[in-house]
Design an enzyme around this catalytic site. Sequence first.
Site, mmCIF file in Angstrom:
data_model
loop_
_atom_site.group_PDB
_atom_site.id
_atom_site.type_symbol
_atom_site.label_atom_id
_atom_site.label_comp_id
_atom_site.label_asym_id
_atom_site.label_seq_id
_atom_site.Cartn_x
_atom_site.Cartn_y
_atom_site.Cartn_z
ATOM 1 C CG ASP A 1 -1.398 -8.698 -0.031
ATOM 2 O OD1 ASP A 1 -0.889 -7.617 -0.378
ATOM 3 O OD2 ASP A 1 -2.497 -8.786 0.516
ATOM 4 C CD GLN A 2 0.277 -14.865 -2.361
ATOM 5 O OE1 GLN A 2 1.159 -15.691 -2.149
ATOM 6 N NE2 GLN A 2 -0.718 -14.661 -1.519
#
Lengths: 285, 285, 285, 285
Positions: free
Chosen positions: B229-230
Amino acid sequence: MPADTAVLLVYCPDQPGLVHAVTHFIFEHRGNILDLEQHIDHEDDVFFMRVEWSLEKFTIAKADIASHLARIAESRLMWWRLQFSTERKRLAIFVSKESHCLYDILSRNDTGEFPADVALVVSNHETLRSASERFGIAFHHFPITKENHAAQEEKQLELLNERRIDTVVLARYMQIIGRPMIEAFPHRILNIHHSFLPAFVGAKPYHQAYERGVKLIGATSHYVTEDLDQGPIIHQDVMPVSHQHSVDDLVRLGRDLEKTVLSNALRWHVLNKVLVYRNKTVVFS
Amino acid sequence: MPADTAVLLVYCPDQPGLVHAVTHFIFEHRGNILDLEQHIDHEDDVFFMRVEWSLEKFTIAKADIASHLARIAESRLMWWRLQFSTERKRLAIFVSKESHCLYDILSRNDTGEFPADVALVVSNHETLRSASERFGIAFHHFPITKENHAAQEEKQLELLNERRIDTVVLARYMQIIGRPMIEAFPHRILNIHHSFLPAFVGAKPYHQAYERGVKLIGATSHYVTEDLDQGPIIHQDVMPVSHQHSVDDLVRLGRDLEKTVLSNALRWHVLNKVLVYRNKTVVFS
Amino acid sequence: MPADTAVLLVYCPDQPGLVHAVTHFIFEHRGNILDLEQHIDHEDDVFFMRVEWSLEKFTIAKADIASHLARIAESRLMWWRLQFSTERKRLAIFVSKESHCLYDILSRNDTGEFPADVALVVSNHETLRSASERFGIAFHHFPITKENHAAQEEKQLELLNERRIDTVVLARYMQIIGRPMIEAFPHRILNIHHSFLPAFVGAKPYHQAYERGVKLIGATSHYVTEDLDQGPIIHQDVMPVSHQHSVDDLVRLGRDLEKTVLSNALRWHVLNKVLVYRNKTVVFS
Amino acid sequence: MPADTAVLLVYCPDQPGLVHAVTHFIFEHRGNILDLEQHIDHEDDVFFMRVEWSLEKFTIAKADIASHLARIAESRLMWWRLQFSTERKRLAIFVSKESHCLYDILSRNDTGEFPADVALVVSNHETLRSASERFGIAFHHFPITKENHAAQEEKQLELLNERRIDTVVLARYMQIIGRPMIEAFPHRILNIHHSFLPAFVGAKPYHQAYERGVKLIGATSHYVTEDLDQGPIIHQDVMPVSHQHSVDDLVRLGRDLEKTVLSNALRWHVLNKVLVYRNKTVVFS
């Protein structure tokens, strides 16, 4: 809008007959309901209600309404709060150096948008003295250092009590509020945080947003609790941004969000439309 | 839209004459610029550009353009990528059980909204076989367990290579992608995360949002990197919610965000409008 | 959501005791209110209410509720409508050649988002037969010419009656609906108009928007009345556009608005959340 | 942002080599491009460009740049306008009785958000004298009647000329502007109309919106031309409303739109980002 109304906020375990009990009370004493909104949290089985009624023909005197309500509330484990439109809230605005939220509140106040009185402005800097005084609002300067923080806040509290302040608005006040003030104003201190919480808590949220490359920036107004940036959220809004925007652009664009989000949250608070339950808000429309 | 165009994406240290150098090259070989967009990151002093030109009268053969560009790029430390409108990207859609993103992509594809080919659907469940096959798209089932995860992903990779897949779209695929696949498709795997990142990373973001009492829910499409999720964010959107919405409501409302955000991000990717630099995207308009 | 509920929609001249009268009736017969929303139009002094209650322990049989309500309503000049969650609405979707709204409705229906049954699709073209049949929905082709318009619509009406259709959804159906069908389905025909009404009524709204140089495009879902594009508005939304967008871009971007606005309006209609009063809607939340 | 830059706005028939011609000129005289944006209207085959470059090392004196540009422009049928960041625009704000737009502009001006000077405020009422003078801005009262309208406007024009005003901002000025002033300030008079144009032209747009039952209200900033409310649109925005909002609510909510839309349009105008072509605007980002 009738001059003389009562607002009742309520929550309690959900059970049959709640709306009926309250509306029966109002009806039998000749109150006319102007607005009623209820909500049931089906996860916790909790009932919430806000009802506003005209006191014009109401047969119970203002001073006696509370005791009647207490009787209705008791057997139902009801939390409740009663307020009258004739009791205007008195506001203290806390600022540091940025003027946009202050100007927005003062200029709305000037046109009568809030049924409240801005009693004074408090700041840790002299910067916004003229902005306040332009609008005829008393400005109080409390310089803050690490050392004098607690002592100055004590003096601020005295001032707030002396001036019978009901609600504190942190309009980009860049200081952390201490426990005594938070306890003195439970769910009566509003803050504006310049991000879409819980993203980018703490300092320099626009820098954090820029670094992460988000495509929206946001602002959040919430009640201040002892956990920094963790209090119940009243209102949030965002706007689109892109790679074209520098940090300075985000700061500039964000001002429009901050002032609008804070002023709207403040309006709802002043109209007794916000109810806090388990660190979340019910905002009646 | 002319049938035959070239798109050049570029970034390099900012320096005078960059636009001139590229447009001079196109002009002198009789290309006609259809679209040009540049951006300068004044914090890092980096120049970005996307230029699309018609090849109709262009005097250099497609196969030879790259070597000309290499000469322009070399002395300027220019990163560049050249693509032709005639080379349609081939897409693999990865899904689990939720159909809304898949249906949205397939129905847009049906109306020719993406200049790309949906080659196949991959899933860890059988649930969406009929949804895929309805639209005439081959469906490949790869059941995933903790034990077989790496082995199955290896087989998926074989399939993707065999079918000459260019881009992988995780359309609510509820599995973590392993390093080998990420390395095989650098900035060519798009994911949709059902929150406004960086708020609510990880599992069950709508439950997290409900717990925190936010007044907006969001969705984020990003490229997949090894940090969960980065990855670089391509597109985000939000919608207002209130105390009236249960977790189930958030899940339902969020679907509209997820499908629209993912499909838009995918469209920009397919049109070669997205450039990644330092874990952020430049999305040309 | 409990399986068995009743929804009552009401409006009447405002007068004290309305909420009380209805909630008293529900309470005394052991109904439990799940949702209650009231609204007072202070300009016309009209009271509106929607109340939904569980029938689980309700002591009056479904068939008898109406006669009880009639007694409450009579002396108060109350318009009312009673519906049961167990009676699912049957929908007919009318389309021409554009598929996006149809696909959106069918794919939402596939995931159970509407508590309703899509009974059939009607079209003046063969184009979307396969789109409908993919989802297992019967497709009926009624070619329309200037000459046969009235006759074909009569046949459509027969089909709708035969299939016990409750609500007609014009999902980009490019024909004007005649008076007999409008009268047969009062406030039960939903249309999607591809502009922010009342801007750009009539044909080719995106062309009109492009010509005027607006910076937002919109979509409007409304009930069909005999005045073209003048019926009560249920829902509207917009998105930003710029000089960069051609008419084709507006058409493409607008599809996202159209399908989302129509599907949301349809959902509210199906949940009995929409009440029409003086060519405007009250949409309960 | 460098202190000393030039902005060139251009449009002309599309033809190969336009970007190249301009960037070559800048490059060969040692200008460094800070921002370049071009747009091609493929319907009319017209090319638009805005380019901003640093004059720090530029080898042509400011006074001589125009003659060089004239040579480039001539053979290409190029319309162009050259401006320097050092020449700040001087603004006159016209108001009537409503303060929100005035306050918004003055408070933004106070924080340096516009690279422009607010030279004076003009009004047909005395109401906002103190609001203006609070911010140290000269206030000029021109009472307007049907009879003296033309004569008073002539005097206003004299004042504007005397004070070397570049741009007039109608910040809720409730008077129609006459032809002489419009001709004296072509595309240099900005207005804010309190609706989403072209919906609800003319008087009392919020009343019109309320009557029609729209679900969004809007605001539009446009250049004033001789056709009332028909000038080129610079910016528009909307917000959702519902049956719960009275006309007074729409008026109050609309203020937030009006002030933000007008201030943003004004900012773009002041930064020379707006180009008018065929009664539409190209707004560079």
